[in-house]
Scaffold this motif. Structure first.
Motif, PDB file in Angstrom:
ATOM      1  N   PHE A 280      -2.694  17.719 -14.015  1.00 15.72           N
ATOM      2  CA  PHE A 280      -2.613  16.842 -12.761  1.00 15.72           C
ATOM      3  C   PHE A 280      -3.800  15.876 -12.728  1.00 15.72           C
ATOM      4  N   GLY A 281      -4.954  16.029 -13.273  1.00 18.54           N
ATOM      5  CA  GLY A 281      -6.049  15.077 -13.425  1.00 18.54           C
ATOM      6  C   GLY A 281      -5.370  14.085 -14.362  1.00 18.54           C
ATOM      7  N   VAL A 282      -4.773  14.320 -15.674  1.00 18.85           N
ATOM      8  CA  VAL A 282      -4.557  13.498 -16.517  1.00 18.85           C
ATOM      9  C   VAL A 282      -3.526  12.296 -15.844  1.00 18.85           C
ATOM     10  N   VAL A 283      -2.512  12.985 -15.125  1.00 17.21           N
ATOM     11  CA  VAL A 283      -1.451  12.346 -14.781  1.00 17.21           C
ATOM     12  C   VAL A 283      -1.912  11.021 -13.639  1.00 17.21           C
ATOM     13  N   ILE A 284      -2.649  11.847 -12.918  1.00 17.01           N
ATOM     14  CA  ILE A 284      -3.473  10.780 -11.666  1.00 17.01           C
ATOM     15  C   ILE A 284      -3.987   9.780 -12.276  1.00 17.01           C
ATOM     16  N   ALA A 285      -5.018  10.009 -13.283  1.00 19.24           N
ATOM     17  CA  ALA A 285      -5.808   8.984 -14.160  1.00 19.24           C
ATOM     18  C   ALA A 285      -4.891   7.968 -14.563  1.00 19.24           C
ATOM     19  N   LEU A 286      -3.749   8.224 -15.375  1.00 14.93           N
ATOM     20  CA  LEU A 286      -2.809   7.366 -16.145  1.00 14.93           C
ATOM     21  C   LEU A 286      -1.905   6.581 -14.994  1.00 14.93           C
ATOM     22  N   SER A 287      -1.827   7.211 -13.809  1.00 12.57           N
ATOM     23  CA  SER A 287      -0.992   6.476 -12.723  1.00 12.57           C
ATOM     24  C   SER A 287      -1.965   5.754 -11.939  1.00 12.57           C
ATOM     25  N   ILE A 288      -3.195   5.996 -11.880  1.00 11.36           N
ATOM     26  CA  ILE A 288      -4.151   4.910 -11.309  1.00 11.36           C
ATOM     27  C   ILE A 288      -4.605   3.626 -12.001  1.00 11.36           C
ATOM     28  N   SER A 289      -4.563   4.047 -13.508  1.00 10.89           N
ATOM     29  CA  SER A 289      -4.629   2.967 -14.374  1.00 10.89           C
ATOM     30  C   SER A 289      -3.596   2.049 -14.666  1.00 10.89           C
ATOM     31  N   GLY A 290      -2.338   2.777 -14.550  1.00  9.31           N
ATOM     32  CA  GLY A 290      -1.219   1.817 -14.640  1.00  9.31           C
ATOM     33  C   GLY A 290      -0.961   0.938 -13.386  1.00  9.31           C
ATOM     34  N   LEU A 291      -1.430   1.490 -12.191  1.00  8.83           N
ATOM     35  CA  LEU A 291      -1.170   0.680 -11.017  1.00  8.83           C
ATOM     36  C   LEU A 291      -2.074  -0.351 -10.959  1.00  8.83           C
ATOM     37  N   ALA A 292      -3.336  -0.256 -11.418  1.00  7.80           N
ATOM     38  CA  ALA A 292      -4.560  -0.931 -11.401  1.00  7.80           C
ATOM     39  C   ALA A 292      -3.919  -2.429 -12.416  1.00  7.80           C
TER      40      ALA A 292
ATOM     41  N   LEU B  62       0.970  -1.196   0.164  1.00  8.13           N
ATOM     42  CA  LEU B  62       0.232  -0.022  -0.045  1.00  8.13           C
ATOM     43  C   LEU B  62       0.848   1.164   0.011  1.00  8.13           C
ATOM     44  N   VAL B  63       1.762   1.170   0.763  1.00  8.28           N
ATOM     45  CA  VAL B  63       2.786   2.442   0.880  1.00  8.28           C
ATOM     46  C   VAL B  63       3.544   2.732  -0.357  1.00  8.28           C
ATOM     47  N   ALA B  64       4.041   1.405  -1.170  1.00 10.40           N
ATOM     48  CA  ALA B  64       4.645   1.491  -2.326  1.00 10.40           C
ATOM     49  C   ALA B  64       3.841   2.203  -3.505  1.00 10.40           C
ATOM     50  N   LYS B  65       2.496   1.728  -3.594  1.00  9.14           N
ATOM     51  CA  LYS B  65       1.436   2.110  -4.552  1.00  9.14           C
ATOM     52  C   LYS B  65       1.203   3.583  -4.411  1.00  9.14           C
ATOM     53  N   ILE B  66       1.186   4.154  -3.065  1.00  5.09           N
ATOM     54  CA  ILE B  66       0.853   5.437  -2.954  1.00  5.09           C
ATOM     55  C   ILE B  66       2.190   6.194  -3.256  1.00  5.09           C
ATOM     56  N   THR B  67       3.358   5.763  -3.081  1.00 10.07           N
ATOM     57  CA  THR B  67       4.543   6.359  -3.552  1.00 10.07           C
ATOM     58  C   THR B  67       4.605   6.547  -5.098  1.00 10.07           C
ATOM     59  N   VAL B  68       4.305   5.422  -5.607  1.00 10.19           N
ATOM     60  CA  VAL B  68       4.370   5.260  -7.292  1.00 10.19           C
ATOM     61  C   VAL B  68       3.350   6.140  -7.721  1.00 10.19           C
ATOM     62  N   LEU B  69       2.029   6.325  -7.145  1.00 16.59           N
ATOM     63  CA  LEU B  69       0.975   7.120  -7.516  1.00 16.59           C
ATOM     64  C   LEU B  69       1.258   8.432  -7.628  1.00 16.59           C
ATOM     65  N   PHE B  70       2.102   9.044  -6.681  1.00 11.06           N
ATOM     66  CA  PHE B  70       2.241  10.523  -6.580  1.00 11.06           C
ATOM     67  C   PHE B  70       3.546  10.715  -7.197  1.00 11.06           C
ATOM     68  N   LEU B  71       4.359  10.003  -7.586  1.00 11.91           N
ATOM     69  CA  LEU B  71       5.850  10.171  -8.184  1.00 11.91           C
ATOM     70  C   LEU B  71       5.680  10.825  -9.603  1.00 11.91           C
ATOM     71  N   PRO B  72       4.752  10.406 -10.353  1.00  9.92           N
ATOM     72  CA  PRO B  72       4.557  11.149 -11.536  1.00  9.92           C
ATOM     73  C   PRO B  72       4.006  12.657 -11.390  1.00  9.92           C
ATOM     74  N   VAL B  73       3.040  12.909 -10.459  1.00 12.27           N
ATOM     75  CA  VAL B  73       2.579  13.910 -10.023  1.00 12.27           C
ATOM     76  C   VAL B  73       3.613  14.845  -9.475  1.00 12.27           C
ATOM     77  N   SER B  74       4.574  14.392  -8.962  1.00 12.73           N
ATOM     78  CA  SER B  74       5.753  15.158  -8.240  1.00 12.73           C
ATOM     79  C   SER B  74       6.627  15.586  -9.607  1.00 12.73           C
ATOM     80  N   LEU B  75       7.000  14.765 -10.405  1.00 13.83           N
ATOM     81  CA  LEU B  75       7.791  15.137 -11.653  1.00 13.83           C
ATOM     82  C   LEU B  75       6.869  16.254 -12.330  1.00 13.83           C
ATOM     83  N   MET B  76       5.592  16.207 -12.410  1.00 18.23           N
ATOM     84  CA  MET B  76       4.911  17.006 -13.212  1.00 18.23           C
ATOM     85  C   MET B  76       4.862  18.427 -12.660  1.00 18.23           C
ATOM     86  N   THR B  77       4.643  18.268 -11.328  1.00 14.29           N
ATOM     87  CA  THR B  77       4.724  19.692 -10.211  1.00 14.29           C
ATOM     88  C   THR B  77       6.012  20.273 -10.633  1.00 14.29           C
ATOM     89  N   ALA B  78       7.075  19.367 -10.591  1.00 17.08           N
ATOM     90  CA  ALA B  78       8.426  20.069 -10.761  1.00 17.08           C
ATOM     91  C   ALA B  78       8.682  20.572 -12.005  1.00 17.08           C
TER      92      ALA B  78
END
Length: 597
Positions: free
Chosen positions: A543-555, A507-523
């Motif tokens: 932000f919405g596009v990256v989050i959606a793609l991250s969730i789809s990739g994790l699933a 769960l911690v790893a998924k949360i980390t992976v989920l917000f890693l693209p968002v962190s890169l986008m924010t940077a």
């Protein structure tokens, strides 16, 4: 009036007791079949300060006397007992205070020096403070001493130290045998037993274990749980059958620490009744003044009571009574039945309770508890095996040797009295000679048991093996199984903890992976490029596009790897696809088969 009653009582005494010519005998012996006198004797047999009693009985009468002195016992042993009082029972408590009585018995029946010396062993008195005696019973104090002794260093637990041989030096001390104490040895080795044969006696020495009522003390329960000895009061006893139809019982004093006149507390009184339970029952069954109609059928004994009045049974009663008394004093059926019925030694119940605790929460401390239960069961098994050994020795066929027959002057020819064996025929088969000529029983070691006693000893042997030993062995097997089961349950419990930790980690790893693209986008959006500006609305769109793609990739990755919702993957994705393909092809083949048919 008192003098008249005393004269009537003296006249009621058989001539045998009057001829003994000892005032104590005339005063102490009274009719044991009288209900009022029996009630008085029944109270005396339950008193801790009673020292001994002598009971003479036959089919028609019985006479008993308590706390006799050595002169009275010597006079009774020397006098010829009438046939109407065919059987005698001499019971001795507190043997450490009656050396003179033991000496009289040893001289009369020719005990060996070793046997007599062991009977005269002095138990070590153990005193406790008055405050502790008020707070707990002596049984609890004994348990504390046992537990404390097991926490001492190993050198203090040597067998030599326990039986009084710590300071023995074979080079300088030649009188080391004076330090050996029979009762310390019996306390150190619970399955210790002995069989002694003489030409006029058969002596059995054994330990007996009596379960006493618990005091409902948490401290006592804790001590019992950590003890390697079964719960109960251990008492050593000597049981002797003599050739003149006399049975002698000598019991270790379990309360040797008591001073003269000191009384037991309520807990110890219950323990004393438990220790003397079988003896009291045999004592009661020997009196016709006791109403046994309300007793448990298992407690009724055929010593003096018979249902029928057949002539054959009446002819054998005088010879059967000593052996039956000897057997009944040895067979404590109540304790054995309590073990089988799980009324007292509730090891099966303890194992079942511990098994339920293991299923709820397995712990390594359960292994220690099972270890102590196994040690207690092993001690109990060896105790019952010692009883089986004693029975085998009692039932053992006794045959005279050639040397004993020659030394006893038995091997003589019929009328001339000349020796049958000469230097040329000393290899004569002894069994053949015994089969052709009768050998007097006094030339054989030990005392013969009647057939009524022998069949009961044989029954007791198989009853111990079938019920007690099998029950104990079943508990030991269950204990071994529960040890392995506890290890498996602990391992399985640890596996559940690892799986839970794995879920948290995923769960911690998924949360980390989920917000890693968002962190890169924010940077990226935080960088200041020349001629490029980002608005707030553009940031949230990306932000919405990256989050959606991250969730789809994790699933998709969780589905492929089999870690959806943190569950472990037991089959790989390729294996699942292969099995799914085979299932589809199999269903298609079945459909084509049905279509062609």
């Amino acid at each position: 009036m008192a003098a008249t009653d005393q004269r009537r009582s003296s006249q009621a005494l058989p001539s045998y007791y009057r001829q003994v010519n000892t005032p104590e005998v005339s005063h102490s012996f009274r009719n044991f079949d009288d209900p009022d006198i029996f009630s008085e004797f029944d109270r005396s047999v339950r008193q801790v300060h009673s020292k001994n009693f002598v009971l003479d009985f036959g089919d028609d009468e019985a006479w008993c006397g308590f706390d006799l002195g050595v002169d009275s016992i010597k006079s009774l042993l020397k006098a010829d007992r009438p046939s109407s009082l065919s059987t005698r029972w001499i019971n001795i408590w507190k043997p450490q205070e009656q050396d003179d009585v033991l000496s009289a018995l040893a001289k009369t029946y020719d005990f060996s020096p070793r046997l007599y010396a062991l009977m005269c062993s002095k138990p070590r008195k153990r005193r406790s403070t008055p405050s502790s005696s008020k707070a707990s019973s002596s049984f609890t104090r004994q348990l504390r001493r046992q537990a404390f002794s097991r926490r001492q260093p190993q050198d203090s637990l040597d067998l030599e130290d326990q039986i009084g041989m710590k300071d023995f030096n074979p080079k300088s001390d030649l009188s080391f045998d004076r330090g050996i104490n029979q009762y310390d040895l019996a306390d150190a080795v619970w399955h210790w037993s002995s069989v002694d044969w003489g030409r006029s006696f058969l002596c059995l020495g054994f330990n007996s274990l009596y379960k006493i009522a618990p005091s409902n003390s948490s401290e006592e329960d804790e001590v019992l749980a950590k003890s390697n000895l079964p719960a109960g009061k251990r008492v050593w006893s000597w049981l002797i059958l003599c050739d003149d139809k006399t049975v002698i019982t000598i019991h270790e004093d379990p309360y040797a620490h008591l001073d003269e006149g000191e009384q037991l507390n309520a807990q110890d009184e219950k323990a004393l009744l438990a220790v003397r339970r079988n003896l009291i029952n045999v004592f009661r069954q020997c009196s016709k003044g006791y109403d046994a109609s309300s007793d448990n059928p298992l407690m009724q004994l055929p010593i003096r009571r018979r249902v029928g009045e057949g002539e054959v049974e009446q002819a054998h009663r005088a010879t059967d009574a000593p052996g039956l008394l000897f057997y009944c004093l040895f067979d404590d059926w109540y304790s054995t039945y309590s073990l089988v019925a799980k009324l007292e030694h509730q090891y099966s119940a303890k194992l079942n309770d511990l098994r339920e605790c293991m299923f709820k929460e397995p712990e390594l401390s359960h292994i220690d508890h099972l270890h102590h239960l196994g040690q207690q069961l092993s001690v109990l098994r060896r105790l019952y095996q010692s009883y089986e050994y004693l029975i085998d020795r009692v039932l053992e066929k006794r045959e005279p040797t050639l040397a004993s027959l020659k030394n006893s002057h038995v091997l003589t020819s019929g009328g001339m009295g000349s020796p049958v064996l000469s230097s040329g025929n000393e290899s004569l088969d002894t069994s053949t000679y015994i089969a052709t000529r009768g050998i007097p029983e006094e030339h054989l070691l030990g005392v013969s048991l009647s057939s009524a006693a022998r069949v009961r000893f044989e029954r007791l042997k198989y009853r111990i093996r079938l019920y007690a030993l099998s029950e104990i062995q079943e508990c030991l097997d269950l204990k071994d199984q529960m040890v392995m089961m506890n290890f498996n349950l602990v391992a399985l419990n640890q596996t559940f903890f690892v799986e839970r930790l794995t879920r948290v980690t995923l769960l911690v790893a998924k949360i980390t992976v989920l917000f890693l693209p968002v962190s890169l986008m924010t940077a990226y959006f935080s960088c200041q490029f020349r001629g490029v500006e980002f608005t707030v609305s553009e940031y949230w769109v990306w932000f919405g596009v990256v989050i959606a793609l991250s969730i789809s990739g994790l699933a998709f990755f969780s589905f492929i790897s089999g870690t959806m919702e943190g569950k472990l993957a037991y089959k790989s994705f390729s294996r699942k696809m292969y099995e799914a393909g085979r299932l589809v092809l199999r269903q298609r083949g079945r459909g084509k088969g049905k279509g062609t048919s």
